[in-house]
Design a protein around this motif. Structure first.
Motif, PDB file in Angstrom:
ATOM      1  N   SER A 299      64.196  34.081   7.709  1.00 50.52           N
ATOM      2  CA  SER A 299      63.278  32.984   7.409  1.00 50.52           C
ATOM      3  C   SER A 299      62.425  33.329   6.190  1.00 50.52           C
ATOM      4  N   ASP A 300      62.292  32.371   5.291  1.00 53.77           N
ATOM      5  CA  ASP A 300      61.481  32.586   4.096  1.00 53.77           C
ATOM      6  C   ASP A 300      60.024  32.179   4.295  1.00 53.77           C
ATOM      7  N   THR A 301      59.781  31.243   5.211  1.00 49.86           N
ATOM      8  CA  THR A 301      58.423  30.749   5.426  1.00 49.86           C
ATOM      9  C   THR A 301      58.121  30.651   6.917  1.00 49.86           C
ATOM     10  N   ARG A 302      56.847  30.505   7.237  1.00 50.35           N
ATOM     11  CA  ARG A 302      56.438  30.305   8.628  1.00 50.35           C
ATOM     12  C   ARG A 302      57.065  29.030   9.181  1.00 50.35           C
ATOM     13  N   GLU A 303      57.076  27.964   8.369  1.00 51.25           N
ATOM     14  CA  GLU A 303      57.619  26.685   8.814  1.00 51.25           C
ATOM     15  C   GLU A 303      59.095  26.807   9.179  1.00 51.25           C
ATOM     16  N   GLN A 304      59.841  27.509   8.333  1.00 49.72           N
ATOM     17  CA  GLN A 304      61.274  27.694   8.597  1.00 49.72           C
ATOM     18  C   GLN A 304      61.477  28.537   9.859  1.00 49.72           C
ATOM     19  N   TYR A 305      60.680  29.576   9.999  1.00 47.72           N
ATOM     20  CA  TYR A 305      60.762  30.457  11.166  1.00 47.72           C
ATOM     21  C   TYR A 305      60.485  29.676  12.451  1.00 47.72           C
ATOM     22  N   GLU A 306      59.403  28.907  12.470  1.00 47.16           N
ATOM     23  CA  GLU A 306      59.048  28.165  13.677  1.00 47.16           C
ATOM     24  C   GLU A 306      60.034  27.044  13.969  1.00 47.16           C
ATOM     25  N   LYS A 307      60.662  26.508  12.929  1.00 49.10           N
ATOM     26  CA  LYS A 307      61.711  25.498  13.144  1.00 49.10           C
ATOM     27  C   LYS A 307      62.896  26.128  13.875  1.00 49.10           C
TER      28      LYS A 307
ATOM     29  N   GLN B 177      66.049  39.529  23.552  1.00 50.69           N
ATOM     30  CA  GLN B 177      65.125  38.520  23.018  1.00 50.69           C
ATOM     31  C   GLN B 177      64.438  39.028  21.753  1.00 50.69           C
ATOM     32  N   VAL B 178      63.959  40.268  21.784  1.00 52.16           N
ATOM     33  CA  VAL B 178      63.291  40.833  20.611  1.00 52.16           C
ATOM     34  C   VAL B 178      64.263  40.892  19.430  1.00 52.16           C
ATOM     35  N   GLY B 179      65.510  41.303  19.701  1.00 51.52           N
ATOM     36  CA  GLY B 179      66.506  41.370  18.634  1.00 51.52           C
ATOM     37  C   GLY B 179      66.788  40.008  18.027  1.00 51.52           C
ATOM     38  N   MET B 180      66.867  38.982  18.879  1.00 54.70           N
ATOM     39  CA  MET B 180      67.131  37.631  18.388  1.00 54.70           C
ATOM     40  C   MET B 180      65.967  37.130  17.526  1.00 54.70           C
ATOM     41  N   ILE B 181      64.727  37.344  17.990  1.00 59.11           N
ATOM     42  CA  ILE B 181      63.559  36.883  17.242  1.00 59.11           C
ATOM     43  C   ILE B 181      63.443  37.628  15.916  1.00 59.11           C
ATOM     44  N   LEU B 182      63.742  38.933  15.938  1.00 53.40           N
ATOM     45  CA  LEU B 182      63.714  39.710  14.695  1.00 53.40           C
ATOM     46  C   LEU B 182      64.733  39.161  13.704  1.00 53.40           C
ATOM     47  N   GLY B 183      65.928  38.814  14.198  1.00 56.06           N
ATOM     48  CA  GLY B 183      66.954  38.247  13.323  1.00 56.06           C
ATOM     49  C   GLY B 183      66.511  36.936  12.706  1.00 56.06           C
ATOM     50  N   ILE B 184      65.897  36.074  13.526  1.00 56.69           N
ATOM     51  CA  ILE B 184      65.404  34.789  13.024  1.00 56.69           C
ATOM     52  C   ILE B 184      64.308  35.009  11.978  1.00 56.69           C
ATOM     53  N   ALA B 185      63.392  35.932  12.280  1.00 56.39           N
ATOM     54  CA  ALA B 185      62.289  36.201  11.351  1.00 56.39           C
ATOM     55  C   ALA B 185      62.808  36.746  10.025  1.00 56.39           C
ATOM     56  N   THR B 186      63.813  37.615  10.088  1.00 58.11           N
ATOM     57  CA  THR B 186      64.336  38.255   8.884  1.00 58.11           C
ATOM     58  C   THR B 186      64.956  37.249   7.924  1.00 58.11           C
TER      59      THR B 186
ATOM     60  N   PRO C 287      58.880  47.802  15.307  1.00 56.67           N
ATOM     61  CA  PRO C 287      57.863  47.674  14.241  1.00 56.67           C
ATOM     62  C   PRO C 287      58.311  46.684  13.156  1.00 56.67           C
ATOM     63  N   ASN C 288      59.629  46.553  12.978  1.00 54.38           N
ATOM     64  CA  ASN C 288      60.142  45.616  11.975  1.00 54.38           C
ATOM     65  C   ASN C 288      59.748  44.179  12.291  1.00 54.38           C
ATOM     66  N   LEU C 289      59.691  43.863  13.600  1.00 52.67           N
ATOM     67  CA  LEU C 289      59.295  42.508  13.980  1.00 52.67           C
ATOM     68  C   LEU C 289      57.849  42.241  13.562  1.00 52.67           C
ATOM     69  N   TYR C 290      56.975  43.220  13.784  1.00 54.92           N
ATOM     70  CA  TYR C 290      55.585  43.050  13.378  1.00 54.92           C
ATOM     71  C   TYR C 290      55.466  42.892  11.862  1.00 54.92           C
ATOM     72  N   GLU C 291      56.272  43.645  11.124  1.00 56.91           N
ATOM     73  CA  GLU C 291      56.256  43.520   9.664  1.00 56.91           C
ATOM     74  C   GLU C 291      56.631  42.108   9.238  1.00 56.91           C
ATOM     75  N   GLN C 292      57.616  41.534   9.914  1.00 59.54           N
ATOM     76  CA  GLN C 292      58.034  40.169   9.578  1.00 59.54           C
ATOM     77  C   GLN C 292      56.942  39.155   9.918  1.00 59.54           C
TER      78      GLN C 292
END
Length: 324
Positions: free
Chosen positions: A301-309, A290-299, A215-220
């Motif tokens: 990241s301050d912006t969508r642009e930074q996250y997608e980069k 994979q989910v853990g890695m994406i959650l870490g990246i999302a956490t 659920p934390n990933l969805y929150e991010q």
């Protein structure tokens, strides 16, 4: 080999073994045994014509069809002067390089794969045992050297090595270098082999439902994409985020695992069941990673642009990628 050199090599091997943990020594012994009892090259190529450097590359007969560069070839690729097969280990032992590469890479260099280099059906002088490394290690070394140089930690005398590392990184990404070795070695990985490899991640029957997405990933995702939360269910945008950021890059499969799971669901599943229910236990472990890695990246990241980069560079290994 002269009698004088044999004791020196034996002494060096003992000194190296003394620095290893029991697990590392066991791993090294296992690799040596594999070379004696069956680890062999099935295909061989060279980077000379394609990249202008005399580097031997091989495909092995193990289940992973490991793509390998010889120890001597690794030294040549990095333009380490002299020393032949010992040039890379000697370079790693240096204070500057050791600090730049870190303990994990140094351990891998100290424990090469050992395999029979003679190719069946090829009329050539016998090669015997070859020491080499999974091609991904070359990329890891290059990245570490370039990063250390950016921090000002490399010596001026090592500028040519850093420059060569940049050339290698520019020429081939980690996901593509295995294909380069296959092509140069004349190895054609059949469609059936690819399918069988990815079936390691997909089972024949649907798994019982498990909640695999945090659920934390969805929150991010709500935060980064500014999406309003529904009272019931989740936004349609999450479908595309899940496919593009979780499933398509899963196990470096470029979407193949996702496609097989969808096919498995279409043939064996029912409406309402989730894609991850059609992954094997191996696939589920890869999914959780994979989910853990994406959650870490999302956490972080301050912006969508930074996250997608981060997703583009760290997950897909590309410089530029557009998401819907």
């Amino acid at each position: 080999m002269s009698e004088e050199k044999k004791p020196k090599r034996a002494a060096g091997a003992k000194a190296l073994a003394a620095k290893m943990t029991p697990e590392e020594r066991a791993s090294r012994a296992k690799k040596g045994a594999a070379a004696r009892w069956g680890l062999k090259a099935t295909h061989k190529g060279n980077f000379l014509e394609a990249l202008g450097v005399d580097v031997d590359c091989y495909v092995l007969n193990d289940i992973e069809k490991t793509a390998v560069i010889s120890q001597r070839g690794m030294a040549s690729a990095l333009q380490l002067g002299g020393g032949g097969g010992t040039a890379l280990p000697r370079f790693i032992e240096g204070k500057t390089a050791s600090k730049a590469l870190g303990a994990e890479i140094s351990k891998k260099v100290a424990s090469p794969l050992i395999f029979k280099g003679d190719i069946p059906g090829v009329n050539a002088p016998p090669i015997g045992d070859v020491h080499g490394y999974d091609v991904g290690l070359l990329i890891d070394i290059c990245k570490a050297l370039v990063l250390a140089n950016a921090k000002g930690e490399m010596l001026k005398s090592q500028a040519n090595i850093v420059a060569q590392a940049n050339v290698i990184l520019a020429a081939s990404a980690k996901a593509g270098i295995q294909g380069l070795v296959y092509a140069l070695a004349g190895y054609d990985r059949t469609k059936e082999e690819v399918i069988e490899a990815y079936k390691l991640y997909v089972r024949e029957e649907a798994r019982e439902y498990e909640k695999e997405f945090s659920p934390n990933l969805y929150e991010q995702w709500y935060r980064l994409y500014g999406i309003a939360q529904y009272e019931r269910g989740r936004p349609w945008e999450f479908r595309y985020l899940t496919i593009d950021h979780i499933y398509r890059p899963l196990a470096n499969s470029h979407g193949k695992v996702f496609d097989l799971a969808k096919l498995n669901k279409a043939e064996n599943g029912e409406k309402g069941e989730k894609i991850h229910q059609f992954l094997s236990e191996i696939g589920v472990k890869a999914l959780r990673t994979q989910v853990g890695m994406i959650l870490g990246i999302a956490t972080v990241s301050d912006t969508r642009e930074q996250y997608e980069k981060y997703i583009t560079e760290k997950v897909y290994g590309q410089k530029e990628l557009k998401f819907d």
